[in-house]
Every structure is written in structure tokens, then in C-alpha cells.
Design a protein around this motif. Structure first.
Motif, PDB file in Angstrom:
ATOM      1  N   TYR A  54     -10.197  17.263  15.720  1.00 29.14           N
ATOM      2  CA  TYR A  54     -11.118  17.974  14.826  1.00 29.14           C
ATOM      3  C   TYR A  54     -10.572  17.989  13.394  1.00 29.14           C
ATOM      4  CZ  TYR A  54     -14.112  21.683  12.955  1.00 29.14           C
ATOM      5  OH  TYR A  54     -14.990  22.400  12.189  1.00 29.14           O
ATOM      6  N   ASN A  55      -9.294  18.324  13.240  1.00 23.88           N
ATOM      7  CA  ASN A  55      -8.694  18.395  11.909  1.00 23.88           C
ATOM      8  C   ASN A  55      -8.640  17.031  11.222  1.00 23.88           C
ATOM      9  OD1 ASN A  55      -8.337  21.122  12.215  1.00 23.88           O
ATOM     10  ND2 ASN A  55      -6.164  20.981  12.729  1.00 23.88           N
ATOM     11  N   GLN A  56      -8.670  15.959  12.008  1.00 22.00           N
ATOM     12  CA  GLN A  56      -8.661  14.610  11.437  1.00 22.00           C
ATOM     13  C   GLN A  56     -10.070  14.096  11.152  1.00 22.00           C
ATOM     14  OE1 GLN A  56      -5.791  11.810  13.326  1.00 22.00           O
ATOM     15  NE2 GLN A  56      -5.078  13.585  14.493  1.00 22.00           N
ATOM     16  N   GLY A  57     -11.066  14.962  11.296  1.00 25.44           N
ATOM     17  CA  GLY A  57     -12.437  14.584  10.967  1.00 25.44           C
ATOM     18  C   GLY A  57     -13.376  14.606  12.146  1.00 25.44           C
ATOM     19  N   GLY A  58     -12.842  14.771  13.354  1.00 27.10           N
ATOM     20  CA  GLY A  58     -13.680  14.810  14.533  1.00 27.10           C
ATOM     21  C   GLY A  58     -13.916  13.437  15.120  1.00 27.10           C
ATOM     22  N   PRO A  59     -14.382  13.371  16.350  1.00 30.69           N
ATOM     23  CA  PRO A  59     -14.584  12.078  17.026  1.00 30.69           C
ATOM     24  C   PRO A  59     -15.681  11.262  16.362  1.00 30.69           C
ATOM     25  CG  PRO A  59     -15.544  13.861  18.319  1.00 30.69           C
ATOM     26  CD  PRO A  59     -14.784  14.509  17.204  1.00 30.69           C
ATOM     27  N   ALA A  60     -15.596   9.948  16.543  1.00 33.23           N
ATOM     28  CA  ALA A  60     -16.601   9.061  15.965  1.00 33.23           C
ATOM     29  C   ALA A  60     -17.965   9.294  16.605  1.00 33.23           C
ATOM     30  CB  ALA A  60     -16.175   7.602  16.138  1.00 33.23           C
ATOM     31  N   ILE A  61     -17.997   9.429  17.923  1.00 38.37           N
ATOM     32  CA  ILE A  61     -19.254   9.508  18.658  1.00 38.37           C
ATOM     33  C   ILE A  61     -19.416  10.823  19.405  1.00 38.37           C
ATOM     34  CG2 ILE A  61     -20.721   8.383  20.384  1.00 38.37           C
ATOM     35  CD1 ILE A  61     -20.199   6.767  17.808  1.00 38.37           C
ATOM     36  N   GLY A  62     -18.395  11.255  20.134  1.00 38.04           N
ATOM     37  CA  GLY A  62     -18.490  12.486  20.914  1.00 38.04           C
ATOM     38  C   GLY A  62     -18.614  13.717  20.035  1.00 38.04           C
ATOM     39  N   LYS A  63     -18.735  14.867  20.675  1.00 36.80           N
ATOM     40  CA  LYS A  63     -18.912  16.122  19.948  1.00 36.80           C
ATOM     41  C   LYS A  63     -17.666  16.990  20.073  1.00 36.80           C
ATOM     42  CE  LYS A  63     -23.951  16.405  20.335  1.00 36.80           C
ATOM     43  NZ  LYS A  63     -25.100  17.232  20.796  1.00 36.80           N
ATOM     44  N   LEU A  64     -17.320  17.626  18.962  1.00 36.18           N
ATOM     45  CA  LEU A  64     -16.212  18.580  18.928  1.00 36.18           C
ATOM     46  C   LEU A  64     -16.518  19.531  17.780  1.00 36.18           C
ATOM     47  CD1 LEU A  64     -13.454  19.249  20.259  1.00 36.18           C
ATOM     48  CD2 LEU A  64     -12.379  17.846  18.495  1.00 36.18           C
ATOM     49  N   THR A  65     -16.955  20.751  18.117  1.00 33.00           N
ATOM     50  CA  THR A  65     -17.476  21.672  17.099  1.00 33.00           C
ATOM     51  C   THR A  65     -16.439  22.629  16.552  1.00 33.00           C
ATOM     52  OG1 THR A  65     -18.185  23.202  18.839  1.00 33.00           O
ATOM     53  CG2 THR A  65     -19.795  21.572  18.077  1.00 33.00           C
ATOM     54  N   ARG A  66     -15.254  22.652  17.127  1.00 35.36           N
ATOM     55  CA  ARG A  66     -14.198  23.517  16.610  1.00 35.36           C
ATOM     56  C   ARG A  66     -12.849  22.881  16.915  1.00 35.36           C
ATOM     57  NH1 ARG A  66     -13.451  28.949  20.026  1.00 35.36           N
ATOM     58  NH2 ARG A  66     -11.422  28.745  18.999  1.00 35.36           N
ATOM     59  N   SER A  67     -11.850  23.311  16.168  1.00 31.22           N
ATOM     60  CA  SER A  67     -10.522  22.727  16.320  1.00 31.22           C
ATOM     61  C   SER A  67      -9.953  23.033  17.691  1.00 31.22           C
ATOM     62  CB  SER A  67      -9.585  23.253  15.235  1.00 31.22           C
ATOM     63  OG  SER A  67      -8.272  22.756  15.446  1.00 31.22           O
ATOM     64  N   GLU A  68      -9.368  22.026  18.292  1.00 34.81           N
ATOM     65  CA  GLU A  68      -8.692  22.224  19.571  1.00 34.81           C
ATOM     66  C   GLU A  68      -7.222  22.577  19.382  1.00 34.81           C
ATOM     67  OE1 GLU A  68      -8.013  17.817  18.736  1.00 34.81           O
ATOM     68  OE2 GLU A  68      -9.209  19.516  18.040  1.00 34.81           O
ATOM     69  N   ARG A  69      -6.801  22.668  18.115  1.00 32.59           N
ATOM     70  CA  ARG A  69      -5.422  23.048  17.798  1.00 32.59           C
ATOM     71  C   ARG A  69      -5.455  24.269  16.893  1.00 32.59           C
ATOM     72  NH1 ARG A  69      -2.327  18.568  19.214  1.00 32.59           N
ATOM     73  NH2 ARG A  69      -0.688  20.109  19.472  1.00 32.59           N
ATOM     74  N   ASN A  70      -4.422  25.096  16.959  1.00 33.71           N
ATOM     75  CA  ASN A  70      -4.385  26.275  16.093  1.00 33.71           C
ATOM     76  C   ASN A  70      -3.410  26.121  14.940  1.00 33.71           C
ATOM     77  OD1 ASN A  70      -1.974  26.463  17.380  1.00 33.71           O
ATOM     78  ND2 ASN A  70      -2.287  28.496  18.256  1.00 33.71           N
ATOM     79  N   ARG A  71      -2.850  24.917  14.809  1.00 32.24           N
ATOM     80  CA  ARG A  71      -1.963  24.654  13.677  1.00 32.24           C
ATOM     81  C   ARG A  71      -2.186  23.232  13.196  1.00 32.24           C
ATOM     82  NH1 ARG A  71       1.957  27.510  16.919  1.00 32.24           N
ATOM     83  NH2 ARG A  71       2.432  29.533  16.007  1.00 32.24           N
ATOM     84  N   SER A  72      -1.816  22.991  11.956  1.00 34.68           N
ATOM     85  CA  SER A  72      -1.934  21.655  11.397  1.00 34.68           C
ATOM     86  C   SER A  72      -0.780  20.796  11.897  1.00 34.68           C
ATOM     87  CB  SER A  72      -1.900  21.729   9.867  1.00 34.68           C
ATOM     88  OG  SER A  72      -0.664  22.235   9.439  1.00 34.68           O
ATOM     89  N   ARG A  73      -0.830  19.486  11.543  1.00 32.89           N
ATOM     90  CA  ARG A  73       0.209  18.570  12.007  1.00 32.89           C
ATOM     91  C   ARG A  73       1.578  18.962  11.478  1.00 32.89           C
ATOM     92  NH1 ARG A  73      -1.844  13.704  10.330  1.00 32.89           N
ATOM     93  NH2 ARG A  73      -2.620  13.057  12.354  1.00 32.89           N
TER      94      ARG A  73
END
Length: 397
Positions: free
Chosen positions: A363-382
Motif C-alpha cells: 500500500y505504501n508503495q502505491g498499492g497493487p497494479a490490479i488487485g485491491k488494497l484500501t489500507r496499509s497492511e503495515r503500521n510503519r514505513s520501510r
């Protein structure tokens, strides 16, 4: 303005531009330089226009950063940004968390240097508006091919490396779009071999240690000083990876037909308004192939790594340009290019590369090309995740 700052914005030299481009063209396979995007334009004309525009806008982004960093009106602000960045280098993760400098999106800046506005809000917004106008316009292939050569913020060697990388990326698109090529892997391997044949101007096909992006001397300078411009450049890099993933998926399964329309719609939603307001947030982390183009990484890991090394190098170049009051930027840029074009130095294991690529979150990298991801799956940045990992490993837990 100091002599070094005055020298950093190089004067335009129209006569030398043609000479320089001729020299560079001689270093790059002519077929790849002149015709790399023909098939892309035939199948996806809007995408071809954007890819040409990306070369020009990225080159102009480098120049805009250098111009803002040389503006005497921001002298005091630059000193404050540098002090903040230097302080961050000295602090441990626990100290940052205790002081409230960490949140789910990574390192927050306070006062005028917050993630929403950035330290140079007026000039950065103005630069983004101009860059979007360039990005939305149509540009000839020849203009895009000369974008880096004409650039006033990077030197000739860096421009050749970046241009050669663009040609390789276009060649990958052509291979995966061409239904007459039955053995895609063989064709990709041939393209990789051709790309690497110019050792001095090709980045490594082995992953570089991910820590370099987070720990080099000017690390996070781009994201900290220019949140709008970094978001714009990473959104463009997201599209390049996501579009390649869509092309691969369309060739694998008919259910993914017209996936490119989905990718382009998501791209424009991330771009948003001229000032930066968007329906979907732009990437807050550098997009990488295992997260955004997993099918590319599965089918052609070496090609995916080349693209990631190029994107990391582009961000490192932007970091060096963005870091306030830095001396001898060109030498530092040359050192970064030398590291990424080296085929032996600072290479990482495949497992470590994959962990780093996924650590920032899809999600933080822009989200998947095709699939759906509406919120971050991580709670911290890289960067926060990497600091936590380092801290844990250091305690022996």
C-alpha cells in the motif's frame, strides 16, 4: 549564493547539447535508442506519451530541486532542514519514538517541515504545477531521448546510465507485448545480456544492499525536503512497474484483459490536482518490483532487479540534490552511480532484497497494479521497519 551553488546550476549550452547527445548515442545500441517505444505506442498510445513525459519531468524535477536549494530566500529554512536531517541520523529508533517523531507513515517533521506542506511549500507547489503541465503534454521520442542529456543538474555519465535504463525498460515492454515471441524468458535474457554489455553504463542485475537507500549520507533528503515532488516521481515509477505487470497478466490470463485501463485510472487518481490533492495517496515509499510487479519478479528476477536498482539510483540522486547545503554533490552522485553500476560491490542476497522490497508495504508503495488494497497492511514505513529490525538484531533477541 556561494560559488559552489552558482556552479551547480549549469548554464544552458545549446551548441554542446547536440554534440553531447551524439556522443551518448554512440554508446547505446542504436536500435534500442531510436525505436524502443514503437510497439508501446501502437498498443497503448497514452502510456507511450506518459513514458516520454516521465523522462522529461524527471530530468526537470532534478533541476527544480537544484534551483530551490540554491534560492537565497530559503537560506534559513535550508539550515533548519539540514539540522533536522543531521539530528535524525544521530537518534536511535527508541529516541525517535519517545520524542514523537515516528508514526505509521514514517518520520514526521514538525513546524514548517511537516509531511503535508514540506519546508518549501510555495516553490515546490509551483514546480509541481509546471511538471504536471509537462507530463500531460505530448512529447516526441527524440525529445524524451535527449531529456537527461539536456539536464542542468546531473552530469553526462549519470544521464547515460539513466537513459540506457529507460531503453531497457521499454525493451521489456516490447517483449511481453509481442505475441510472436513464444519464449519470453529467452528474449528477456537476451535483452539483459545486451543491456549489461555496456558495463560502465548499466546497473547491476544483482540487488544492492537495501540499507544503502536508508543509510547513505544524504538518505531521506528527497522525501523530507520535497514530499510533493518525491510523491510525483514515485507515482510515475509505480506506473512503470504496474503497467509492466498489467501487460504480463494480460498475456497470462484473459480475465486480466483491459488491465491497463485499471492501471491508468489508478495512476491519475494518485496524481490528483496540480497542488497535490488526490483521491488515492501517492506512494510514500519507493515502489519496488516484488511489491508492485510480482509476476515480473517471478518470471524474470534479474530484469526486475535491474529496474529496482535504477529506481533506487534515481531516488539516491534526488536525495543528493535535495540535501540542503551539501558540498560537492557531483562527486557524491558519481560515487552512487559507480556503486550501482558495479557488478560486485555491496551486493545483497536475494532473500534480503525481497525482504527489503516488501518491508515498506504494498500500500505504501502505491498499492497493487490490479488487485485491491484500501489500507496499509503495515503500521510503519520501510525506514522504521528497518530500524526496528536492526535494533532487534542488535539486542540478540
Amino acid at each position: 549564493m556561494t560559488n559552489s551553488q552558482q556552479g551547480w546550476i549549469k548554464p544552458a549550452k545549446t551548441l554542446l547539447t547536440t554534440i553531447a547527445f551524439t556522443a551518448i548515442a554512440s554508446l547505446v545500441p542504436q536500435a534500442g535508442l531510436a525505436q524502443a517505444g514503437d510497439k508501446i505506442r501502437q498498443e497503448y498510445p497514452q502510456l507511450a506519451d506518459l513514458f516520454n513525459a516521465f523522462d522529461i519531468t524527471q530530468a526537470q524535477t532534478f533541476e527544480a530541486i537544484a534551483t530551490i536549494n540554491a534560492d537565497p530566500a530559503y537560506k534559513t529554512v535550508r539550515a533548519g532542514v539540514r539540522e533536522h536531517l543531521e539530528m535524525m541520523k544521530r537518534m536511535t529508533m527508541s529516541e525517535m519514538m519517545a520524542s514523537g517523531m515516528m508514526n505509521h507513515g514514517g518520520m514526521n517533521m514538525t513546524m514548517s517541515m511537516n509531511a503535508a506542506s514540506g519546508p518549501y511549500p510555495d516553490m515546490e507547489v509551483e514546480a509541481r504545477i509546471k511538471l504536471l503541465a509537462v507530463m500531460r503534454a505530448r512529447h516526441a521520442d527524440e525529445e524524451a531521448a535527449k531529456a537527461y542529456v539536456n539536464n542542468a543538474a546531473i552530469n553526462r555519465h549519470t544521464s547515460v546510465v539513466l537513459r540506457r535504463g529507460r531503453n531497457f525498460e521499454n525493451k521489456l515492454f516490447e517483449i511481453y507485448m509481442d505475441n510472436s515471441i513464444n519464449n519470453k524468458q529467452q528474449a528477456v535474457q537476451a535483452a539483459i545480456a545486451d543491456y549489461l554489455s555496456d558495463d560502465r553504463h548499466s546497473v547491476s542485475s544483482s540487488p544492492k544492499a537495501g540499507e544503502f537507500l536508508l543509510e547513505h549520507d544524504q538518505a531521506t533528503g528527497f522525501k523530507t525536503a520535497f514530499p510533493r515532488l518525491s510523491g510525483l516521481m514515485w507515482t510515475q515509477q509505480w506506473l512503470q512497474l504496474a503497467a509492466l505487470e498489467a501487460v504480463i497478466l494480460e498475456t497470462l490470463d484473459k480475465q486480466f484483459t483491459n488491465s491497463m485501463d485499471t492501471v491508468l485510472e489508478r495512476f491519475w487518481s494518485k496524481i490528483g490536482t496540480d497542488g497535490g490533492m488526490s483521491m488515492f495517496p501517492p506512494p510514500s515509499e519507493l515502489p519496488m518490483a516484488p511489491a508492485i510487479a510480482p509476476d515480473l519478479y517471478t518470471q524474470a528476477p534479474e530484469a526486475a532487479i535491474i529496474l529496482d536498482n535504477l529506481n533506487i539510483l534515481e531516488t539516491v540522486v534526488a536525495d543528493i540534490l535535495s540535501y540542503p547545503n551539501e558540498e560537492d554533490r557531483e562527486t557524491k552522485m558519481d560515487a552512487a552511480v559507480a556503486l550501482f553500476t558495479s557488478k560486485e560491490a555491496d551486493n545483497s542476497h536475494a532473500a534480503d532484497y525481497l525482504l527489503f522490497a516488501l518491508r515498506g508495504g504494498i500500500y505504501n508503495q502505491g498499492g497493487p497494479a490490479i488487485g485491491k488494497l484500501t489500507r496499509s497492511e503495515r503500521n510503519r514505513s520501510r525506514d522504521a521497519m528497518d530500524m526496528q529490525h536492526t535494533s532487534t538484531m542488535g539486542t540478540g533477541q
